[in-house]
Design a protein around this motif. Sequence first.
Motif, mmCIF file in Angstrom:
data_model
loop_
_atom_site.group_PDB
_atom_site.id
_atom_site.type_symbol
_atom_site.label_atom_id
_atom_site.label_comp_id
_atom_site.label_asym_id
_atom_site.label_seq_id
_atom_site.Cartn_x
_atom_site.Cartn_y
_atom_site.Cartn_z
ATOM 1 N N PHE A 1 0.849 -1.177 0.000
ATOM 2 C CA PHE A 1 0.000 0.000 0.000
ATOM 3 C C PHE A 1 0.888 1.232 0.000
ATOM 4 O O PHE A 1 1.681 1.436 0.914
ATOM 5 C CB PHE A 1 -0.916 0.012 1.226
ATOM 6 C CG PHE A 1 -1.835 -1.178 1.314
ATOM 7 C CD1 PHE A 1 -2.903 -1.288 0.451
ATOM 8 C CD2 PHE A 1 -1.608 -2.169 2.231
ATOM 9 C CE1 PHE A 1 -3.749 -2.381 0.515
ATOM 10 C CE2 PHE A 1 -2.446 -3.275 2.307
ATOM 11 C CZ PHE A 1 -3.517 -3.376 1.442
ATOM 12 N N GLY A 2 0.739 2.063 -0.998
ATOM 13 C CA GLY A 2 1.557 3.259 -1.120
ATOM 14 C C GLY A 2 0.831 4.515 -0.704
ATOM 15 O O GLY A 2 -0.311 4.467 -0.230
ATOM 16 N N PRO A 3 1.464 5.688 -0.866
ATOM 17 C CA PRO A 3 0.896 6.960 -0.415
ATOM 18 C C PRO A 3 -0.430 7.334 -1.072
ATOM 19 O O PRO A 3 -1.109 8.226 -0.596
ATOM 20 C CB PRO A 3 1.987 7.970 -0.775
ATOM 21 C CG PRO A 3 3.244 7.170 -0.828
ATOM 22 C CD PRO A 3 2.841 5.836 -1.346
ATOM 23 N N SER A 4 -0.784 6.679 -2.176
ATOM 24 C CA SER A 4 -2.072 6.991 -2.801
ATOM 25 C C SER A 4 -3.244 6.415 -2.004
ATOM 26 O O SER A 4 -4.395 6.750 -2.254
ATOM 27 C CB SER A 4 -2.113 6.444 -4.227
ATOM 28 O OG SER A 4 -1.994 5.027 -4.221
ATOM 29 N N SER B 1 1.724 7.997 4.454
ATOM 30 C CA SER B 1 2.880 8.820 4.108
ATOM 31 C C SER B 1 3.987 8.004 3.449
ATOM 32 O O SER B 1 4.838 8.547 2.757
ATOM 33 C CB SER B 1 3.432 9.504 5.362
ATOM 34 O OG SER B 1 3.819 8.534 6.317
ATOM 35 N N GLN B 2 3.987 6.687 3.654
ATOM 36 C CA GLN B 2 4.998 5.809 3.073
ATOM 37 C C GLN B 2 4.322 4.514 2.635
ATOM 38 O O GLN B 2 3.161 4.259 2.946
ATOM 39 C CB GLN B 2 6.103 5.493 4.101
ATOM 40 C CG GLN B 2 6.799 6.707 4.683
ATOM 41 C CD GLN B 2 7.732 7.371 3.706
ATOM 42 O OE1 GLN B 2 8.086 6.793 2.681
ATOM 43 N NE2 GLN B 2 8.144 8.600 4.022
ATOM 44 N N PHE B 3 5.075 3.660 1.943
ATOM 45 C CA PHE B 3 4.563 2.347 1.581
ATOM 46 C C PHE B 3 4.450 1.473 2.826
ATOM 47 O O PHE B 3 5.269 1.549 3.741
ATOM 48 C CB PHE B 3 5.479 1.662 0.566
ATOM 49 C CG PHE B 3 5.196 2.059 -0.850
ATOM 50 C CD1 PHE B 3 4.296 1.353 -1.624
ATOM 51 C CD2 PHE B 3 5.812 3.164 -1.404
ATOM 52 C CE1 PHE B 3 4.017 1.724 -2.927
ATOM 53 C CE2 PHE B 3 5.539 3.551 -2.701
ATOM 54 C CZ PHE B 3 4.644 2.816 -3.472
ATOM 55 N N VAL B 4 3.415 0.639 2.856
ATOM 56 C CA VAL B 4 3.247 -0.347 3.915
ATOM 57 C C VAL B 4 3.690 -1.694 3.380
ATOM 58 O O VAL B 4 3.154 -2.176 2.377
ATOM 59 C CB VAL B 4 1.770 -0.427 4.370
ATOM 60 C CG1 VAL B 4 1.608 -1.472 5.463
ATOM 61 C CG2 VAL B 4 1.292 0.927 4.845
ATOM 62 N N ALA B 5 4.687 -2.288 4.008
ATOM 63 C CA ALA B 5 5.219 -3.564 3.527
ATOM 64 C C ALA B 5 4.216 -4.680 3.777
ATOM 65 O O ALA B 5 3.764 -4.893 4.898
ATOM 66 C CB ALA B 5 6.530 -3.876 4.223
ATOM 67 N N THR B 6 3.852 -5.401 2.723
ATOM 68 C CA THR B 6 2.939 -6.542 2.843
ATOM 69 C C THR B 6 3.498 -7.714 2.042
ATOM 70 O O THR B 6 2.984 -8.053 0.972
ATOM 71 C CB THR B 6 1.524 -6.181 2.336
ATOM 72 O OG1 THR B 6 1.641 -5.635 0.999
ATOM 73 C CG2 THR B 6 0.870 -5.152 3.228
ATOM 74 N N PRO B 7 4.564 -8.343 2.508
ATOM 75 C CA PRO B 7 5.171 -9.457 1.766
ATOM 76 C C PRO B 7 4.224 -10.632 1.627
ATOM 77 O O PRO B 7 3.362 -10.870 2.484
ATOM 78 C CB PRO B 7 6.389 -9.833 2.628
ATOM 79 C CG PRO B 7 6.639 -8.631 3.471
ATOM 80 C CD PRO B 7 5.304 -8.017 3.726
ATOM 81 N N PHE B 8 4.394 -11.381 0.572
ATOM 82 C CA PHE B 8 3.592 -12.571 0.298
ATOM 83 C C PHE B 8 3.721 -13.562 1.459
ATOM 84 O O PHE B 8 4.807 -13.806 1.981
ATOM 85 C CB PHE B 8 4.066 -13.215 -1.006
ATOM 86 C CG PHE B 8 3.293 -14.452 -1.392
ATOM 87 C CD1 PHE B 8 1.981 -14.358 -1.799
ATOM 88 C CD2 PHE B 8 3.899 -15.698 -1.344
ATOM 89 C CE1 PHE B 8 1.268 -15.493 -2.168
ATOM 90 C CE2 PHE B 8 3.208 -16.838 -1.721
ATOM 91 C CZ PHE B 8 1.890 -16.725 -2.135
#
Length: 384
Positions: free
Chosen positions: A121-124, A164-171
């Motif tokens: 999930f990015g800043p958009s 404000s930043q990307f949220v890390a969501t690894p597989f």
Amino acid sequence: MAYREGSPQYDVPITEGTVTFDATAEEERRCEFTVPRFDSNGFDWQPGRDRLHPLAPYGQSVYISNGLFNPASPGEFYMCHMGHYLITNVESDSHTVKVTGADLWRKLKEQLIQGSPIDGFGPSNTYQGALGRLTWVGLQNSLTDDVQIITPDFSAMPTNPRLSQFVATPFMSDRTEPIKTLAEAWGARVYVNDVADLAFVPHVREPSGTPVFTFRGGPTGTMLRRVRTQDRDGVYNWIIAQGKNPATGANTYFGRLFTQTGPLDIRGPHGWVSQYYETGQFATVDDAVRTVNDLWAASMLRGFTETVSAVPNAALQLYDTVRVIDDDGSSNVMLILALDVPLTASSLGGEMRVVVGERVDSTSAAATRKAGMSNADAGTNSQR
């Protein structure tokens, strides 16, 4: 009531049991209850090898409610909702069946992320959008995913900021970790509510002005006994919330809160007891300071607690404000942090156990500020 695939199937004949609410546990609600092996109609409540049995731990859940008669109004009856519980364990013998359950947070914990290991999930995205999609099985398309686990409820949160930043969501990673991280950065408490929705609500910082219930000692009171506890563990006097850019690792906004007065003075005998929180979602200094205040409030409540044994009241919930009046008339207004509510008169001897907390050396935010605990620093570099 036993559920499977969202539909009620059977009324469960509980002979004894307990529902536990605990604000410090990952799964806030748990239950244990016992039913007879065979009921009055001859139905066998032992699941055996039947995976579709109403009490089998294969996705079945139970909804628990408890009733209260109003002693001031004869015949008036209140039904108290105590939540939905995923059946996690069943033990049985020739006479009884004992069932253990946890709230539906367990399903989120078990359903690992099936989405993209790159995009996340990015800043958009907004906090609400990201958290809403994280409660679904996958991350590719929230409108066409396989199965909805639980519905996110955002009605209590007044704002919906953008990430404000990307949220890390690894597989194949744990989806509850980004949910908790985002909720904390947003200033929200997250839990599974009475109707099995994942609720996001503002943190409760201190007792409200009007208690919803009074525990009173003495011959005519409802309180059986009380035990006061003071615990050094978790009583912080220096808290830092640090923003960090997940792409570069660079520190961004931070908030800091400490005290240099009173018994928690960092220069005094209590010493320097620190808590550190880090996230990539602080968009402003105010975000960091808000999180610091939330962490501080939780620390102040959990350092000074009481365990009260009392006549059961199924209407009480976590973070309710209650008053405790001792035999000598001394009174304290506190928040409920945990409680065990028996479902029948025989459970635990018919007693309810309640853990309540109050601010360390203070009972109000105003008094806390006067004690010098609101000296929050904010900036754009790291602290040591």
